[in-house]
Motif scaffolding. Sequence first.
Motif, PDB file in Angstrom:
ATOM      1  N   LEU A 275      21.113  -0.618 -14.017  1.00 54.51           N
ATOM      2  CA  LEU A 275      21.033   0.376 -12.941  1.00 54.51           C
ATOM      3  C   LEU A 275      22.045   1.484 -13.205  1.00 54.51           C
ATOM      4  O   LEU A 275      23.110   1.535 -12.601  1.00 54.51           O
ATOM      5  CB  LEU A 275      21.289  -0.271 -11.583  1.00 54.51           C
ATOM      6  N   LEU A 276      21.697   2.360 -14.120  1.00 54.46           N
ATOM      7  CA  LEU A 276      22.552   3.482 -14.461  1.00 54.46           C
ATOM      8  C   LEU A 276      22.517   4.511 -13.340  1.00 54.46           C
ATOM      9  O   LEU A 276      21.475   4.754 -12.742  1.00 54.46           O
ATOM     10  CB  LEU A 276      22.079   4.114 -15.770  1.00 54.46           C
ATOM     11  N   SER A 277      23.653   5.079 -13.037  1.00 51.59           N
ATOM     12  CA  SER A 277      23.769   6.148 -12.036  1.00 51.59           C
ATOM     13  C   SER A 277      23.397   5.722 -10.625  1.00 51.59           C
ATOM     14  O   SER A 277      23.073   6.567  -9.796  1.00 51.59           O
ATOM     15  CB  SER A 277      22.916   7.365 -12.440  1.00 51.59           C
ATOM     16  N   TYR A 278      23.414   4.416 -10.313  1.00 51.17           N
ATOM     17  CA  TYR A 278      23.131   4.000  -8.935  1.00 51.17           C
ATOM     18  C   TYR A 278      24.234   4.534  -8.031  1.00 51.17           C
ATOM     19  O   TYR A 278      25.423   4.417  -8.335  1.00 51.17           O
ATOM     20  CB  TYR A 278      23.060   2.472  -8.831  1.00 51.17           C
ATOM     21  N   GLY A 279      23.840   5.132  -6.909  1.00 52.14           N
ATOM     22  CA  GLY A 279      24.808   5.685  -5.972  1.00 52.14           C
ATOM     23  C   GLY A 279      24.957   4.819  -4.738  1.00 52.14           C
ATOM     24  O   GLY A 279      25.984   4.183  -4.521  1.00 52.14           O
ATOM     25  N   SER A 280      23.905   4.779  -3.920  1.00 51.09           N
ATOM     26  CA  SER A 280      23.957   4.002  -2.688  1.00 51.09           C
ATOM     27  C   SER A 280      22.553   3.877  -2.115  1.00 51.09           C
ATOM     28  O   SER A 280      21.622   4.548  -2.548  1.00 51.09           O
ATOM     29  CB  SER A 280      24.861   4.692  -1.661  1.00 51.09           C
ATOM     30  N   GLY A 281      22.437   3.013  -1.126  1.00 49.97           N
ATOM     31  CA  GLY A 281      21.180   2.876  -0.397  1.00 49.97           C
ATOM     32  C   GLY A 281      20.230   1.866  -0.997  1.00 49.97           C
ATOM     33  O   GLY A 281      20.511   1.232  -2.015  1.00 49.97           O
ATOM     34  N   ASN A 282      19.110   1.722  -0.321  1.00 48.12           N
ATOM     35  CA  ASN A 282      18.085   0.782  -0.748  1.00 48.12           C
ATOM     36  C   ASN A 282      17.442   1.223  -2.055  1.00 48.12           C
ATOM     37  O   ASN A 282      17.519   2.387  -2.439  1.00 48.12           O
ATOM     38  CB  ASN A 282      17.005   0.648   0.323  1.00 48.12           C
ATOM     39  N   ILE A 283      16.786   0.284  -2.704  1.00 47.19           N
ATOM     40  CA  ILE A 283      16.021   0.558  -3.909  1.00 47.19           C
ATOM     41  C   ILE A 283      14.550   0.364  -3.557  1.00 47.19           C
ATOM     42  O   ILE A 283      14.193  -0.628  -2.913  1.00 47.19           O
ATOM     43  CB  ILE A 283      16.438  -0.394  -5.045  1.00 47.19           C
ATOM     44  N   THR A 284      13.710   1.305  -3.954  1.00 43.46           N
ATOM     45  CA  THR A 284      12.275   1.181  -3.730  1.00 43.46           C
ATOM     46  C   THR A 284      11.624   0.705  -5.015  1.00 43.46           C
ATOM     47  O   THR A 284      11.827   1.288  -6.078  1.00 43.46           O
ATOM     48  CB  THR A 284      11.663   2.529  -3.306  1.00 43.46           C
ATOM     49  N   CYS A 285      10.846  -0.364  -4.904  1.00 45.04           N
ATOM     50  CA  CYS A 285      10.077  -0.874  -6.029  1.00 45.04           C
ATOM     51  C   CYS A 285       8.603  -0.591  -5.747  1.00 45.04           C
ATOM     52  O   CYS A 285       8.017  -1.181  -4.841  1.00 45.04           O
ATOM     53  CB  CYS A 285      10.305  -2.378  -6.218  1.00 45.04           C
ATOM     54  N   THR A 286       8.016   0.336  -6.494  1.00 43.69           N
ATOM     55  CA  THR A 286       6.603   0.650  -6.352  1.00 43.69           C
ATOM     56  C   THR A 286       5.817  -0.257  -7.290  1.00 43.69           C
ATOM     57  O   THR A 286       6.043  -0.248  -8.501  1.00 43.69           O
ATOM     58  CB  THR A 286       6.322   2.127  -6.665  1.00 43.69           C
ATOM     59  N   VAL A 287       4.927  -1.037  -6.717  1.00 43.36           N
ATOM     60  CA  VAL A 287       4.087  -1.955  -7.477  1.00 43.36           C
ATOM     61  C   VAL A 287       2.725  -1.291  -7.668  1.00 43.36           C
ATOM     62  O   VAL A 287       2.064  -0.917  -6.697  1.00 43.36           O
ATOM     63  CB  VAL A 287       3.912  -3.301  -6.731  1.00 43.36           C
ATOM     64  N   GLU A 288       2.330  -1.124  -8.920  1.00 41.72           N
ATOM     65  CA  GLU A 288       1.028  -0.554  -9.260  1.00 41.72           C
ATOM     66  C   GLU A 288       0.118  -1.708  -9.675  1.00 41.72           C
ATOM     67  O   GLU A 288       0.438  -2.434 -10.617  1.00 41.72           O
ATOM     68  CB  GLU A 288       1.207   0.431 -10.407  1.00 41.72           C
ATOM     69  N   TRP A 289      -1.001  -1.881  -8.973  1.00 41.06           N
ATOM     70  CA  TRP A 289      -1.837  -3.060  -9.188  1.00 41.06           C
ATOM     71  C   TRP A 289      -3.310  -2.748  -8.933  1.00 41.06           C
ATOM     72  O   TRP A 289      -3.634  -1.709  -8.371  1.00 41.06           O
ATOM     73  CB  TRP A 289      -1.383  -4.198  -8.271  1.00 41.06           C
ATOM     74  N   TYR A 290      -4.147  -3.681  -9.354  1.00 41.08           N
ATOM     75  CA  TYR A 290      -5.567  -3.624  -8.988  1.00 41.08           C
ATOM     76  C   TYR A 290      -6.097  -5.047  -8.864  1.00 41.08           C
ATOM     77  O   TYR A 290      -5.500  -5.994  -9.369  1.00 41.08           O
ATOM     78  CB  TYR A 290      -6.390  -2.789  -9.975  1.00 41.08           C
ATOM     79  N   ALA A 291      -7.219  -5.171  -8.165  1.00 37.86           N
ATOM     80  CA  ALA A 291      -7.860  -6.476  -7.997  1.00 37.86           C
ATOM     81  C   ALA A 291      -8.758  -6.732  -9.193  1.00 37.86           C
ATOM     82  O   ALA A 291      -9.533  -5.862  -9.593  1.00 37.86           O
ATOM     83  CB  ALA A 291      -8.677  -6.500  -6.716  1.00 37.86           C
ATOM     84  N   ASP A 292      -8.683  -7.932  -9.734  1.00 40.82           N
ATOM     85  CA  ASP A 292      -9.533  -8.276 -10.870  1.00 40.82           C
ATOM     86  C   ASP A 292     -11.003  -8.322 -10.468  1.00 40.82           C
ATOM     87  O   ASP A 292     -11.852  -7.734 -11.128  1.00 40.82           O
ATOM     88  CB  ASP A 292      -9.092  -9.609 -11.471  1.00 40.82           C
ATOM     89  N   THR A 293     -11.303  -9.023  -9.368  1.00 45.53           N
ATOM     90  CA  THR A 293     -12.698  -9.199  -8.971  1.00 45.53           C
ATOM     91  C   THR A 293     -12.985  -8.841  -7.516  1.00 45.53           C
ATOM     92  O   THR A 293     -14.134  -8.614  -7.160  1.00 45.53           O
ATOM     93  CB  THR A 293     -13.136 -10.668  -9.198  1.00 45.53           C
ATOM     94  N   ALA A 294     -11.974  -8.804  -6.669  1.00 49.12           N
ATOM     95  CA  ALA A 294     -12.182  -8.588  -5.231  1.00 49.12           C
ATOM     96  C   ALA A 294     -12.328  -7.106  -4.898  1.00 49.12           C
ATOM     97  O   ALA A 294     -11.931  -6.229  -5.672  1.00 49.12           O
ATOM     98  CB  ALA A 294     -11.018  -9.172  -4.440  1.00 49.12           C
ATOM     99  N   SER A 295     -12.875  -6.824  -3.732  1.00 46.88           N
ATOM    100  CA  SER A 295     -12.941  -5.449  -3.233  1.00 46.88           C
ATOM    101  C   SER A 295     -12.502  -5.377  -1.776  1.00 46.88           C
ATOM    102  O   SER A 295     -12.786  -4.400  -1.084  1.00 46.88           O
ATOM    103  CB  SER A 295     -14.352  -4.875  -3.410  1.00 46.88           C
ATOM    104  N   SER A 296     -11.780  -6.410  -1.321  1.00 43.20           N
ATOM    105  CA  SER A 296     -11.236  -6.400   0.036  1.00 43.20           C
ATOM    106  C   SER A 296     -10.112  -7.422   0.113  1.00 43.20           C
ATOM    107  O   SER A 296      -9.936  -8.248  -0.779  1.00 43.20           O
ATOM    108  CB  SER A 296     -12.314  -6.729   1.075  1.00 43.20           C
ATOM    109  N   GLY A 297      -9.353  -7.357   1.211  1.00 45.98           N
ATOM    110  CA  GLY A 297      -8.271  -8.299   1.442  1.00 45.98           C
ATOM    111  C   GLY A 297      -6.913  -7.694   1.173  1.00 45.98           C
ATOM    112  O   GLY A 297      -6.791  -6.558   0.723  1.00 45.98           O
ATOM    113  N   GLY A 298      -5.886  -8.477   1.478  1.00 46.94           N
ATOM    114  CA  GLY A 298      -4.510  -8.027   1.307  1.00 46.94           C
ATOM    115  C   GLY A 298      -3.806  -8.809   0.219  1.00 46.94           C
ATOM    116  O   GLY A 298      -4.182  -9.937  -0.104  1.00 46.94           O
ATOM    117  N   VAL A 299      -2.772  -8.192  -0.352  1.00 49.46           N
ATOM    118  CA  VAL A 299      -1.931  -8.829  -1.357  1.00 49.46           C
ATOM    119  C   VAL A 299      -0.479  -8.664  -0.932  1.00 49.46           C
ATOM    120  O   VAL A 299      -0.048  -7.553  -0.603  1.00 49.46           O
ATOM    121  CB  VAL A 299      -2.133  -8.202  -2.755  1.00 49.46           C
ATOM    122  N   THR A 300       0.269  -9.768  -0.911  1.00 52.50           N
ATOM    123  CA  THR A 300       1.681  -9.713  -0.556  1.00 52.50           C
ATOM    124  C   THR A 300       2.524  -9.832  -1.816  1.00 52.50           C
ATOM    125  O   THR A 300       2.397 -10.799  -2.567  1.00 52.50           O
ATOM    126  CB  THR A 300       2.053 -10.832   0.442  1.00 52.50           C
TER     127      THR A 300
END
Length: 167
Positions: free
Chosen positions: A52-77
């Motif tokens: 974590l170079l240059s970390y200053g303060s505050g929360n960190i946001t982790c953006t998860v980039e994903w897709y469903a293999d076979t589904a076309s509805s529902g939620g993912v946690t």
Amino acid sequence: MGTVRVALDPGSARFASSSFPGLSLVQGTAFPVFSLAFDGTSTERAYWKVPLLSYGSGNITCTVEWYADTASSGGVTWETALAAITPNVDTTDVETKSFATANTATDTHLGTTGQRVHTVDVTISNLDSVTAGDVVWLRVSRLPADAGDTMTGDAMLLGLTLAYSDS
């Protein structure tokens, strides 16, 4: 005040001896798609070591980039957790270091098209006392037993982006 962004490729993930996602390489029509296949019935985890170079303060946001293999509805946690060690300062044993309390976010498939790319932001507020220059391990999991995770089949992780303030 600036925002630092760190892109994490699924190919740089590390895995424990069990409960890890499968590696997937699909030869698409125009280009190959590499991802990590997180199961829809059991919790699986992947790990990244991130400076974590240059970390200053505050929360960190982790953006998860994903897709469903076979589904076309529902939620993912998705769940994220950090473990931070300050080199030359902390006396913590790197082989027995534990993770801070995890943070989660649930994303809902936008429907109609399977294999549609989605993103969800997980706000990492349990920072394990991270400071600039720390060596940090990030754990990412899919939690199919969570009430919000209703999508059947695999969730394919394409990549992660960490974002944080440098001041």
